[in-house]
Design an enzyme around this catalytic site. Structure first.
Site, PDB file in Angstrom:
ATOM      1  N   ALA A  11       0.805  -1.214   0.000  1.00 23.79           N
ATOM      2  CA  ALA A  11       0.000   0.000   0.000  1.00 23.79           C
ATOM      3  C   ALA A  11       0.840   1.268   0.000  1.00 23.79           C
ATOM      4  CB  ALA A  11      -0.931  -0.001   1.209  1.00 23.79           C
ATOM      5  N   SER A  13       4.504   1.071  -0.913  1.00 26.56           N
ATOM      6  CA  SER A  13       5.631   0.915  -1.844  1.00 26.56           C
ATOM      7  C   SER A  13       5.501  -0.406  -2.581  1.00 26.56           C
ATOM      8  CB  SER A  13       6.974   0.974  -1.100  1.00 26.56           C
ATOM      9  OG  SER A  13       7.145  -0.162  -0.271  1.00 26.56           O
ATOM     10  N   GLY A  14       6.183  -0.482  -3.715  1.00 31.13           N
ATOM     11  CA  GLY A  14       6.291  -1.728  -4.452  1.00 31.13           C
ATOM     12  C   GLY A  14       7.753  -2.092  -4.562  1.00 31.13           C
ATOM     13  N   HIS A 232      -2.919 -12.417  -3.444  1.00 34.39           N
ATOM     14  CA  HIS A 232      -3.137 -11.569  -2.274  1.00 34.39           C
ATOM     15  C   HIS A 232      -1.883 -11.679  -1.425  1.00 34.39           C
ATOM     16  CE1 HIS A 232      -5.545 -10.627   1.639  1.00 34.39           C
ATOM     17  NE2 HIS A 232      -4.831  -9.587   1.206  1.00 34.39           N
ATOM     18  N   ASP A 233      -1.249 -10.547  -1.116  1.00 34.74           N
ATOM     19  CA  ASP A 233       0.041 -10.605  -0.433  1.00 34.74           C
ATOM     20  C   ASP A 233      -0.034 -11.354   0.885  1.00 34.74           C
ATOM     21  OD1 ASP A 233      -1.371  -8.595   0.895  1.00 34.74           O
ATOM     22  OD2 ASP A 233       0.035  -6.991   0.391  1.00 34.74           O
ATOM     23  N   THR A 234      -1.191 -11.321   1.551  1.00 34.68           N
ATOM     24  CA  THR A 234      -1.304 -12.071   2.800  1.00 34.68           C
ATOM     25  C   THR A 234      -1.301 -13.578   2.545  1.00 34.68           C
ATOM     26  OG1 THR A 234      -2.592 -10.250   3.719  1.00 34.68           O
ATOM     27  CG2 THR A 234      -2.605 -12.308   4.946  1.00 34.68           C
ATOM     28  N   ASN A 292      -8.585  -8.586  10.667  1.00 34.76           N
ATOM     29  CA  ASN A 292      -7.823  -7.421  10.220  1.00 34.76           C
ATOM     30  C   ASN A 292      -7.665  -6.428  11.371  1.00 34.76           C
ATOM     31  OD1 ASN A 292      -8.062  -8.546   7.647  1.00 34.76           O
ATOM     32  ND2 ASN A 292      -8.289  -6.557   6.676  1.00 34.76           N
TER      33      ASN A 292
END
Length: 478
Positions: A11, A13-14, A232-234, A292
């Protein structure tokens, strides 16, 4: 050994990481990092998706020769394409205000209890379902012929092929976690056209090869396959929890804290809904049963308000502040929007009759104590609701660098905390690619490789557990 590029979009940085994987080795290096700065326009908060894609191309150029590319990102947000496959405007940011009051409209057609029983997803105002209902009357949605979640959109631009990866699709509130496919009943009752979504993909499925134009732009020599990962990064981060056995909880830390269990079946009870737990899909038929929590977003926003002071200094000073003097509910929607975070934390403490933190060190300590307390609640509630006891908590992600938060989490949970896999999302991304190409085995084998190759730190609980119970009661009474 083979090399895999992990595109990991967060959210704020990449980055593009390169993982080198062999039979008993796993090395990860960052080759390019780039900012992810949302833009506030007259119509609302938007993602600068073209800048992100440019960063991805720059990262692939820096990566050099790779055997595959995988893409993961945050959840719920999407881009809309027209009939020619062109993007219809910048994707809306999940923190945009357009979904305010939408949940009540949804629940008028599908009551909250029925919605949870069908999809297993916790209430969050930014879920894709609410975004789509909010956009129902817009010209953009009327013109759309395809909806691609953010990592699938990047994959489409790289390959020209469209798909919807399952772990991320499960965050839309349009997937039935029991069947692991679309919930046609929910979509039909709410007027959501599931035909907008591309066919579902599983982690490990082929997702195309880099287009000739991408090869030219990046200097890579084809063919370079793109592999669907836990996009999904999670999902990728949970795949990289270096655990053995089943009796563990995890906390994926970063902008958000995602705290919970890995299960083989969803928990769809009314009690689970009331506790606001979500059932998202993971690798190999697993369910990510979690809550969350606002996470380090609270501290990041304070740092921004304070002019970006040194984090190490803040944490050292916070370590000298008395523990549990003031706490706030780190899951409260009141902290979701950006701006004025130190003042909002102070207001919450004042409203609950607690001492108001004044200095930066006091605010930082309030945040860390509050996060540890929220971790404790999530781990305890998950065990009770799923009837799934645990012996250890694994902390992965960027928060593993925050030693004070890790120790406070151990103290609050009354359980040992093992912190490691700092780049958990990228590691899970790389390992799914390596598994798809035959270099590693099943999920336990992936985790065994992580345990052998990644540095881990163990934190033992200390202090008086009664102080955490008292702080919990303080919050419950407000």
């Amino acid at each position: 050994m083979k090399s895999y590029a992990a595109v990991d979009l967060g959210a704020s940085s990449g980055r593009v990481m390169v993982g080198r994987v062999g039979p008993d080795s796993l090395e990860l290096s960052e080759v390019h990092r780039f900012p992810n700065r949302p833009v506030r326009l007259a119509e609302g908060l938007r993602w600068d998706i073209l800048a992100l894609y440019g960063g991805v191309l720059d990262g692939l150029r820096a990566a050099g020769r790779v055997d595959s590319v995988g893409i993961d990102s945050w959840a719920v947000d999407y881009g809309l394409l027209d009939a020619d496959g062109a993007l219809l405007g910048n994707p809306v940011h999940y923190r945009d205000a357009r979904t305010e009051g939408i949940a009540e409209k949804v629940w008028a057609s599908v009551p909250a209890g029925e919605l949870y029983a069908a999809t297993g997803l916790q209430y969050a105002p930014f879920n894709t379902l609410y975004q789509l209902v909010a956009a129902r009357s817009t010209m953009q949605l009327a013109q759309a012929r395809r909806l691609l979640l953010v990592p699938d959109l990047i994959s489409y631009w790289l390959t020209g092929e469209q798909g919807t990866e399952l772990t991320n699709a499960s965050t839309t509130q349009l997937i039935d976690p029991r069947t692991r496919t679309w919930s046609y009943d929910v979509a039909g009752r709410l007027g959501v056209d599931l035909g907008l979504f591309a066919p579902l993909r599983q982690p490990g499925d082929p997702a195309g090869v880099l287009r000739p134009e991408v090869l030219e732009e990046t200097g890579l020599t084809g063919p370079v396959p793109v592999t669907a990962v836990g996009s999904h990064d999670t999902a990728s981060a949970v795949a990289a929890v270096p655990a053995g056995g089943e009796r563990f909880a995890y906390i994926c830390t970063g902008t958000w804290s995602l705290a919970g269990l890995e299960l083989t079946a969803p928990v769809l009870t009314e009690e689970s809904r009331a506790a606001n737990f979500t059932n998202e899909l993971g690798l190999d038929g697993t369910v990510r049963y979690l809550r969350n929590i606002m996470g380090l977003w609270l501290l990041q926003e304070c740092q921004r308000a304070w002019g970006e002071p040194d984090l190490g200094t803040l944490l050292r000073e916070a370590g000298g502040v008395p523990a549990l003097r003031s706490v706030v509910d780190a899951g409260d929607e009141a902290f979701l929007a950006p701006g004025r975070m130190p003042e909002r934390i102070a207001e919450a403490c004042r409203a609950s009759g607690q001492p108001v933190p004044v200095t930066r060190a006091e605010v930082t300590r309030c945040i860390l104590d509050s996060l540890a307390l929220a971790h404790r609640r999530a781990v305890e509630d998950a065990q009770r609701l799923a009837d799934h006891p645990v012996d250890v908590v694994y902390v992965v992600g960027g928060g593993t660098r925050n030693t004070l938060l890790c120790q406070l989490t151990a103290d609050a949970c009354g359980l040992p905390v093992v912190a490691g896999a700092t780049e958990a999302a990228a590691l899970g991304n790389v390992l799914v690619q390596a598994r798809a190409h035959g270099l590693v085995g099943d999920l336990p084998a992936m985790r065994a490789l992580l345990t052998r190759t990644q540095p881990l730190t163990r934190y033992t609980p200390r202090g008086d557990a009664a102080r955490w119970r008292e702080a919990e009661a303080r919050l419950a009474a407000r």
